[in-house]
Design a protein around this motif. Sequence first.
Motif, PDB file in Angstrom:
ATOM      1  N   TYR A 121     -13.142  -5.775 -23.774  1.00 46.59           N
ATOM      2  CA  TYR A 121     -12.350  -5.149 -24.837  1.00 46.59           C
ATOM      3  C   TYR A 121     -11.039  -4.590 -24.287  1.00 46.59           C
ATOM      4  CZ  TYR A 121     -10.797  -1.609 -28.124  1.00 46.59           C
ATOM      5  OH  TYR A 121     -10.025  -0.849 -28.962  1.00 46.59           O
ATOM      6  N   ALA A 122     -11.128  -3.950 -23.143  1.00 44.09           N
ATOM      7  CA  ALA A 122      -9.944  -3.282 -22.587  1.00 44.09           C
ATOM      8  C   ALA A 122      -8.847  -4.277 -22.226  1.00 44.09           C
ATOM      9  CB  ALA A 122     -10.329  -2.449 -21.365  1.00 44.09           C
ATOM     10  N   ILE A 123      -9.206  -5.385 -21.580  1.00 40.44           N
ATOM     11  CA  ILE A 123      -8.164  -6.335 -21.187  1.00 40.44           C
ATOM     12  C   ILE A 123      -7.623  -7.070 -22.424  1.00 40.44           C
ATOM     13  CG2 ILE A 123      -9.853  -8.098 -20.457  1.00 40.44           C
ATOM     14  CD1 ILE A 123      -6.323  -7.539 -18.988  1.00 40.44           C
ATOM     15  N   ASP A 124      -8.496  -7.378 -23.387  1.00 40.15           N
ATOM     16  CA  ASP A 124      -8.016  -8.008 -24.622  1.00 40.15           C
ATOM     17  C   ASP A 124      -7.079  -7.070 -25.377  1.00 40.15           C
ATOM     18  OD1 ASP A 124      -9.455 -10.302 -24.123  1.00 40.15           O
ATOM     19  OD2 ASP A 124     -11.050  -9.883 -25.551  1.00 40.15           O
ATOM     20  N   ALA A 125      -7.471  -5.800 -25.465  1.00 44.51           N
ATOM     21  CA  ALA A 125      -6.654  -4.822 -26.191  1.00 44.51           C
ATOM     22  C   ALA A 125      -5.312  -4.628 -25.503  1.00 44.51           C
ATOM     23  CB  ALA A 125      -7.401  -3.493 -26.293  1.00 44.51           C
ATOM     24  N   LEU A 126      -5.330  -4.577 -24.194  1.00 42.13           N
ATOM     25  CA  LEU A 126      -4.081  -4.407 -23.458  1.00 42.13           C
ATOM     26  C   LEU A 126      -3.154  -5.604 -23.680  1.00 42.13           C
ATOM     27  CD1 LEU A 126      -3.344  -2.785 -20.200  1.00 42.13           C
ATOM     28  CD2 LEU A 126      -2.735  -5.187 -20.307  1.00 42.13           C
ATOM     29  N   LYS A 127      -3.715  -6.792 -23.614  1.00 40.24           N
ATOM     30  CA  LYS A 127      -2.890  -7.994 -23.810  1.00 40.24           C
ATOM     31  C   LYS A 127      -2.329  -8.051 -25.231  1.00 40.24           C
ATOM     32  CE  LYS A 127      -3.535 -10.581 -19.937  1.00 40.24           C
ATOM     33  NZ  LYS A 127      -2.578 -11.441 -19.237  1.00 40.24           N
ATOM     34  N   ALA A 128      -3.104  -7.538 -26.199  1.00 36.57           N
ATOM     35  CA  ALA A 128      -2.666  -7.586 -27.594  1.00 36.57           C
ATOM     36  C   ALA A 128      -1.618  -6.530 -27.911  1.00 36.57           C
ATOM     37  CB  ALA A 128      -3.864  -7.418 -28.523  1.00 36.57           C
TER      38      ALA A 128
END
Lengths: 159, 159
Positions: A121-128
């Motif tokens: 979740y954290a890496i997806d959220a950061l990329k988004a």
Amino acid sequence: MSSLEISSSCCSQETKLPSSPPSVEASAGEPLEKGVNEGDEKSKDVIKFTAEKLSVEEVSQLVTSPLCGAVSLFVGTTRNNFEGKKVVSLEYEALVPVSEASIVIAVSSAHRAASLEAVSYAIDALKAKVPIWKKEMYEEPSSSSWKRNKECFWATASD
Amino acid sequence: MSSLEISSSCCSQETKLPSSPPSVEASAGEPLEKGVNEGDEKSKDVIKFTAEKLSVEEVSQLVTSPLCGAVSLFVGTTRNNFEGKKVVSLEYEALVPVSEASIVIAVSSAHRAASLEAVSYAIDALKAKVPIWKKEMYEEPSSSSWKRNKECFWATASD
């Protein structure tokens, strides 16, 4: 500053993602000091930007807690190729050599499922959410290209 | 031997899980030597049992490759509690103090989704297939309990 560390330690029996933004330490070079001590039962989130080389071990230790049985980590590194061109380094605001980490995310939890999901979740959220621009430096002399993070949902105006 | 490291490096553009069992190095104390060198484009799997303290940094470096942009890791650590009892250490075939890693799994891939999924798969598969017994040493003098990994699907005969 070139590199980013995100750490979330869960010292209660439940993992909870922060409802408010975590504190941001813009402390280049400062030691990581918000570690979890035995007996400290609060969840903590740490975000740190640094110009130093990132240490996976240090970030892992930061979230390790005697109450937790699992630590999940994600390390984003620099690939050496883009569409057949050999990339020798990346420039954000500082230079990141190929194979060196530009981000380390670590989350601990009592049991493994929570921390594994939280890291994804954290890496997806950061990329988004973060419009990361990086300059790929190719092998050919003076050859480079600025790249925007295409997954960032709000930074499309610049296309 | 107490601790386990599993590493899978993907240096081709696709991640593939091994179709045959990876090599097992029962080399307690030996240096990790199957690292990925630049230009080496084969996927490699390394499994190592060791009596030494596990290094998250070392396992992360083992799978880091110039062809990969992502390294995902899972670190299994010893919790300090079980049903209200304070656990001070675990005994497998050697002693693991509370908060120390007993397993480190690392997988690299060109892009992040593959390595994140592979790490979840690897720890789930290990828990399902390996009948891990551990002895929890409690705070009370001479108090301890042998625990079987309940997720192991084939080791139910001992219940």
